[in-house]
Design an enzyme around this catalytic site. Structure first.
Site, PDB file in Angstrom:
ATOM      1  CG  ASP A 141      -5.747  -7.044   2.750  1.00  0.00           C
ATOM      2  OD1 ASP A 141      -6.872  -6.740   2.260  1.00  0.00           O
ATOM      3  OD2 ASP A 141      -4.611  -6.166   2.426  1.00  0.00           O
TER       4      ASP A 141
ATOM      5  CB  SER B  95      -0.868   0.313   1.070  1.00  0.00           C
ATOM      6  OG  SER B  95      -1.379  -0.962   1.127  1.00  0.00           O
TER       7      SER B  95
ATOM      8  NE  ARG C  37      -2.832   4.725   0.418  1.00  0.00           N
ATOM      9  CZ  ARG C  37      -3.244   3.524   0.121  1.00  0.00           C
ATOM     10  NH1 ARG C  37      -2.632   2.552  -0.614  1.00  0.00           N
ATOM     11  NH2 ARG C  37      -4.566   3.342   0.178  1.00  0.00           N
TER      12      ARG C  37
ATOM     13  N   GLY D  60      -5.740  -3.702  -7.865  1.00  0.00           N
ATOM     14  CA  GLY D  60      -7.372  -3.064  -7.360  1.00  0.00           C
ATOM     15  C   GLY D  60      -6.840  -1.825  -7.202  1.00  0.00           C
TER      16      GLY D  60
ATOM     17  NE  ARG E 222      -3.656  -9.413   0.783  1.00  0.00           N
ATOM     18  CZ  ARG E 222      -2.181  -8.801   0.362  1.00  0.00           C
ATOM     19  NH1 ARG E 222      -1.270  -9.402   1.482  1.00  0.00           N
ATOM     20  NH2 ARG E 222      -2.208  -7.711   0.305  1.00  0.00           N
TER      21      ARG E 222
ATOM     22  CD  GLN F  99      -7.840  -0.950  -3.000  1.00  0.00           C
ATOM     23  OE1 GLN F  99      -9.163  -1.264  -3.650  1.00  0.00           O
ATOM     24  NE2 GLN F  99      -7.608  -1.882  -2.944  1.00  0.00           N
TER      25      GLN F  99
HETATM   26  C1  S3P Z   1      -5.547  -1.653   0.362  1.00  0.00           C
HETATM   27  C2  S3P Z   1      -7.023  -1.593   1.005  1.00  0.00           C
HETATM   28  C3  S3P Z   1      -8.308  -2.883   1.551  1.00  0.00           C
HETATM   29  C4  S3P Z   1      -7.296  -4.436   1.269  1.00  0.00           C
HETATM   30  C5  S3P Z   1      -6.028  -3.831  -0.679  1.00  0.00           C
HETATM   31  C6  S3P Z   1      -4.963  -2.853  -0.150  1.00  0.00           C
HETATM   32  C7  S3P Z   1      -5.136  -0.202   0.357  1.00  0.00           C
HETATM   33  O1  S3P Z   1      -8.682  -2.595   0.209  1.00  0.00           O
HETATM   34  O2  S3P Z   1      -7.710  -5.226   1.045  1.00  0.00           O
HETATM   35  O3  S3P Z   1      -4.909  -4.943  -0.655  1.00  0.00           O
HETATM   36  O4  S3P Z   1      -4.008  -0.110  -0.257  1.00  0.00           O
HETATM   37  O5  S3P Z   1      -5.639   0.854  -0.660  1.00  0.00           O
HETATM   38  P1  S3P Z   1     -10.313  -2.228   0.227  1.00  0.00           P
HETATM   39  O6  S3P Z   1     -10.038  -0.700   0.289  1.00  0.00           O
HETATM   40  O7  S3P Z   1     -10.863  -2.467  -0.858  1.00  0.00           O
HETATM   41  O8  S3P Z   1     -10.228  -2.776   1.580  1.00  0.00           O
END
Ligand code: S3P
Length: 447
Positions: free
Chosen positions: A324, A32, A36, A103, A396, A177
């Site tokens: 996660d 994450s 960013r 995602g 995972r 996210q």
């Molecule tokens: C993440 C937020 C989470 C997590 C993903 C990474 C992020 O998802 O499951 O692996 O980096 O902001 P959600 O925001 O959909 O919960």
């Protein structure tokens, strides 16, 4: 259940039963935070030097997308130099941006690109194209963004709109996210945007924006405001070890580290470490040693010892802080005396696979008694046999079942392990160093 058909040439792990793990295990950079650092560095004034970057497929998708948007990035392996183009410096991409399995790349870029004066198209692999994107598009539209999804999913078409409107948004789910997408768009909106979440979620974006000089107010655990238009200032960012990657070895240690297992320099941001609370409640012996700061993020060396675990009840509040880590928690639950009940986890159905259905099916294939509800699982402790589990191409889930080999009588064949590289490219080597016995083969299904 969403299907992720297995390519006959896709990778399979054979996880041989093992009784013990131990040693000092290096954990890769946080996924994450790596995403960013790239995204914020890209639109900052001046350069951002990133060290400890996670070179996983997901993060490299963000890197490639930013290059396609005209951001110069010098890649020196674990260190990257991003030459920030400033708030008005991104350029129109020549082709759709392919975010692969990621995602985070897609959702955060939706926020960033909604506010640019050019159009863009975001797409991804089969798994990503099945995941919900309207939940991001909808609040961005209230800011004036023009976004079209394909029946709620990618490909996502963005018609660049400037300036966006500052708004007050209440999110339907506690998603970092989603929150981050709005905070990013708000950097180009005129005035103060406030995001309220139903529960706290990871706050890496907020911490990094503050470090880069953005006027951001964390009004409470679940309300954050940012005032735009804002200019970010490039900086040095050191990425901490990824707690979500460490989680596999924390559980491995609880199941088999008779002489202890040490995981140095892992991020312990409290919005990420719900698993520690849950495992402590289960009787896990986990110590956080040498707590310190790594830039804006707290880190510690995590020491784990084999422990007698007992079942617990986990509800929505802790689920959001361990989202996660739940696949590997379910593995720990099989070795915890009694019953473990997880509720309030409906979000798991919208991850890289439907993680409730896929974990329940895999656990049952290994002989575990599992009850699946719409928003969680109830798992009875019990001996794992061996057998074949299908990860449905979910990194995972594949790694969680590799850890299950510490509780199995016979080998576990794990189908569809290819996507492990999206978050933990060195998993096989790291697992071998810890004492796990995983063998990677190119599999054919023998159904
Ligand atoms: C993440 C937020 C989470 C997590 C993903 C990474 C992020 O998802 O499951 O692996 O980096 O902001 P959600 O925001 O959909 O919960």
């Amino acid at each position: 259940m969403r299907q992720h058909p297995l390519d006959p040439s896709s990778e399979v792990y054979l996880a041989h039963p093992t009784a013990r793990v131990g040693g000092t295990i290096a954990i890769p950079g946080d996924k994450s935070v790596s995403h960013r650092a790239l995204l914020l560095g890209a639109v900052a004034e001046g350069s951002t030097v990133i060290s400890g970057f996670l070179r996983s497929e997901d993060c490299l998708r963000t890197l490639a997308a930013l290059r396609a948007l005209g951001v110069p990035i010098d890649d020196h392996g674990a260190q990257l130099n991003v030459t920030g183009v400033g708030p008005g410096g991104l350029t129109e991409p020549m082709a759709p941006l392919d975010l692969g399995n990621s995602g985070t790349s897609m959702r955060l870029l939706m926020g960033l690109l909604a506010a640019q004066p050019f159009d863009s198209v975001l797409t991804g692999d089969e798994s990503l194209r099945q995941r919900p994107m309207e939940r991001v598009a909808e609040p961005l539209r209230t800011m004036g963004a023009q976004i079209t999804t394909d029946q709620g999913r990618a490909p996502v078409h963005i018609r660049g709109t400037t300036p966006l409107r500052a708004v007050d948004v209440t999110l339907p789910v506690a998603s970092a996210q989603l929150k981050s997408a709005i905070l990013l768009a708000a950097l180009w909106a005129d005035g103060r945007t406030t995001v309220k979440s139903p529960a706290p979620s990871r706050d890496h974006t907020e911490r990094m924006l503050l470090t880069m000089g953005v006027p951001l107010q964390q009004e409470s655990d679940d309300i954050v405001s940012v005032t735009g238009p804002a200019t970010l200032t490039g900086t040095a960012i050191e990425i901490p070890g990824d707690f979500s990657a460490a989680a596999f070895f924390i559980v491995a240690g609880l199941l088999g580290a008779t002489d202890g297992l040490l995981l140095p320099a892992v991020g312990i941001n409290p919005t990420r470490t719900g698993l520690l609370t849950i495992l402590n409640n289960m009787g896990g012996r986990i110590e956080l040693r040498n707590k310190r700061q790594c830039g804006a993020e707290p880190v510690a060396d995590i020491y784990v010892e084999q422990s007698e675990l007992h079942g617990v009840e986990v509800g929505a509040e802790l689920v959001a802080l361990s989202i996660d880590e739940l696949p590997v928690l379910f593995i720990a639950a099989t070795g915890a005396e009694g019953r473990t009940v997880v509720t309030g986890a409906e979000e798991l159905r919208h991850k890289e696979s439907d993680r409730l259905a896929v974990m329940a099916a895999g656990l049952r294939a290994l002989g575990v008694s599992v009850d699946e509800q719409p928003d969680g699982l109830t798992i009875e402790a019990g001996q794992l046999l061996g057998g074949r589990v299908d990860s449905h191409g979910d990194h995972r889930i594949a790694m969680a079942f590799a850890i299950a080999s510490l509780r199995a009588l016979e080998p576990i064949e794990i189908l569809g392990t290819d996507q492990i590289g999206t978050s933990f490219p060195d998993f096989l080597t790291t697992a071998a160093l810890s004492g796990l016995r995983l063998e990677a083969t190119t599999g054919t299904r023998h159904d």
